[in-house]
Design an enzyme around this catalytic site. Sequence first.
Site, mmCIF file in Angstrom:
data_model
loop_
_atom_site.group_PDB
_atom_site.id
_atom_site.type_symbol
_atom_site.label_atom_id
_atom_site.label_comp_id
_atom_site.label_asym_id
_atom_site.label_seq_id
_atom_site.Cartn_x
_atom_site.Cartn_y
_atom_site.Cartn_z
ATOM 1 N N GLY A 1 -9.461 -9.535 -0.535
ATOM 2 C CA GLY A 1 -8.313 -9.944 0.266
ATOM 3 C C GLY A 1 -7.754 -11.317 -0.043
ATOM 4 O O GLY A 1 -6.567 -11.459 -0.336
ATOM 5 N N ARG B 1 0.825 -1.218 0.000
ATOM 6 C CA ARG B 1 0.000 0.000 0.000
ATOM 7 C C ARG B 1 0.859 1.268 0.000
ATOM 8 O O ARG B 1 0.480 2.269 -0.605
ATOM 9 C CB ARG B 1 -0.933 -0.007 1.209
ATOM 10 C CG ARG B 1 -2.039 -1.012 1.022
ATOM 11 C CD ARG B 1 -2.912 -1.096 2.221
ATOM 12 N NE ARG B 1 -4.070 -1.918 1.931
ATOM 13 C CZ ARG B 1 -4.831 -2.485 2.853
ATOM 14 N NH1 ARG B 1 -4.561 -2.312 4.128
ATOM 15 N NH2 ARG B 1 -5.866 -3.210 2.505
ATOM 16 N N GLY C 1 -13.631 -4.422 0.257
ATOM 17 C CA GLY C 1 -15.018 -3.957 0.373
ATOM 18 C C GLY C 1 -15.351 -2.911 -0.682
ATOM 19 O O GLY C 1 -16.429 -2.941 -1.286
ATOM 20 N N LYS D 1 -18.374 -18.243 2.382
ATOM 21 C CA LYS D 1 -19.826 -18.285 2.578
ATOM 22 C C LYS D 1 -20.626 -17.634 1.460
ATOM 23 O O LYS D 1 -20.227 -16.598 0.920
ATOM 24 C CB LYS D 1 -20.168 -17.572 3.881
ATOM 25 C CG LYS D 1 -19.639 -18.317 5.091
ATOM 26 C CD LYS D 1 -20.070 -17.653 6.365
ATOM 27 C CE LYS D 1 -19.718 -18.540 7.548
ATOM 28 N NZ LYS D 1 -19.980 -17.882 8.814
HETATM 29 P P1 AMP Z 1 -13.887 -15.131 1.927
HETATM 30 O O1 AMP Z 1 -13.265 -14.202 2.924
HETATM 31 O O2 AMP Z 1 -15.365 -15.278 2.077
HETATM 32 O O3 AMP Z 1 -13.448 -14.845 0.513
HETATM 33 O O4 AMP Z 1 -13.348 -16.578 2.308
HETATM 34 C C1 AMP Z 1 -12.018 -16.944 2.193
HETATM 35 C C2 AMP Z 1 -11.774 -18.126 3.060
HETATM 36 O O5 AMP Z 1 -12.600 -19.190 2.637
HETATM 37 C C3 AMP Z 1 -10.368 -18.646 3.015
HETATM 38 O O6 AMP Z 1 -9.770 -18.444 4.268
HETATM 39 C C4 AMP Z 1 -10.512 -20.121 2.694
HETATM 40 O O7 AMP Z 1 -9.696 -20.956 3.482
HETATM 41 C C5 AMP Z 1 -11.967 -20.384 3.009
HETATM 42 N N1 AMP Z 1 -12.500 -21.524 2.272
HETATM 43 C C6 AMP Z 1 -12.394 -21.758 0.950
HETATM 44 N N2 AMP Z 1 -12.945 -22.948 0.628
HETATM 45 C C7 AMP Z 1 -13.406 -23.485 1.780
HETATM 46 C C8 AMP Z 1 -14.059 -24.710 2.100
HETATM 47 N N3 AMP Z 1 -14.358 -25.601 1.155
HETATM 48 N N4 AMP Z 1 -14.386 -24.932 3.381
HETATM 49 C C9 AMP Z 1 -14.085 -24.020 4.335
HETATM 50 N N5 AMP Z 1 -13.478 -22.836 4.103
HETATM 51 C C10 AMP Z 1 -13.130 -22.584 2.829
#
Ligand code: AMP
Length: 402
Positions: free
Chosen positions: A360, A41, A383, A204
């Site tokens: 991120g 950054r 974000g 999620k």
């Molecule tokens: P996000 O911040 O929503 O983009 O989520 C990223 C996180 O999702 C990372 O830390 C990954 O380790 C986790 N992730 C990706 N695939 C899976 C999975 N199949 N089960 C659990 N966590 C996951």
Amino acid sequence: MTYFCVMKTIEQINFQGKKALIRVDFNVPLNKDLKITDDTRICAALPTINKIVSEGGSVILMSHLGRPKNGHEDKFSLKHIVNHLSEKLNIKVKFAHNCIGDEVTKIANKLKDGEVLLLENLRFHSEEKAGDKSFAEKLSKLADIYVNDAFGTAHRAHASTAVIANFFHDNKCFGYVMANEITNLEKVVNEGERPITAIMGGAKVSSKITIINKLMNKVDKIIIGGGMSYTFAKALGGNVGNSLVEDDKMELALSLISQAKEKGVELLIPIDSLNADAFSNDANTNISDIDKVEDGWMGLDISEKTKAIYRQAILSSKTILWNGPMGVFEMDKFSSGTKFVANAITDATSRGSFSLVGGGDSVAAVKKFNLQDKVSYVSTGGGAMLEYLEGKELPGIKAING
Ligand code: AMP
């Protein structure tokens, strides 16, 4: 005419003899010894600072760092980055122990052309996040021209990111970081060459639902990966064992599938899964169809059949947006799907497609695999990027565009 041509950037201003107040994003990670562990950054802001200094202007930098709760906290002081910034700029950067007040005004007034001053963490004052007008006005009195170069906070209506712009009338513009972000995001949102593909991964569905909904009107294909795949698979009647599932989002997943059909968007969901008997890099693994994960096992990555389908979809796209990993890429055993997709994106890029990576964890993934120079653009804002792609008008952008 592109958005870039009509927006006001530092290119259109001569800074000779002027004081520029730049909102930068120096929210860099520090280790327990308060040493910078990633200066991306800081480096991103250098071209904007250098342009102003080389034209004979002076620069006052303001930023936040971390999440201080009650006023001044030494571990969040921007003094920890002064030396590194000085080295990078090859200029001895001055430091003010506050961002407003008589002492700061004195230092700012004495600033000579070509000099750079860094103010203390804006968030030591609660008025910053509250978007307080009088705090913004005090900051504005320090300089002649306001430059917003902090894309990472452009979705916040804080004093230094938006409210302050009201006190500069025409003397306000975007720095290079902001201008680049807007130009490159426009290449996906409004100027994307078709077919356009959005790759959405991560943990999620709930955190990606709004963006997937919005992208449905913009893109030709949506590729789903990561933890959220299992909510889709279970909603479709599959057995997903102990995989991450949001039971209350299954209806939403089904509605996304039917919306995609209605709109003619190809929605790709993994067909196979690399499973583990524990959430650990030492776990035992097996491979199954995504709807046949055995009880006691959890899906932590995509597997070979899905990889092949996703590669094809990516290589046949002219514009690619990637947000979120395909699996638990932080663990080597479950990083292969994310790496494979990253490689498919860089291959498409080398064949002339435009690729933008943001958010991120996907940025962390391209860095882990050392592929950041092989994609077209890596967005600096998580974000802020998602909100821009959702079509929201970001306060930090609106404040300059008027
Ligand atoms: P996000 O911040 O929503 O983009 O989520 C990223 C996180 O999702 C990372 O830390 C990954 O380790 C986790 N992730 C990706 N695939 C899976 C999975 N199949 N089960 C659990 N966590 C996951």
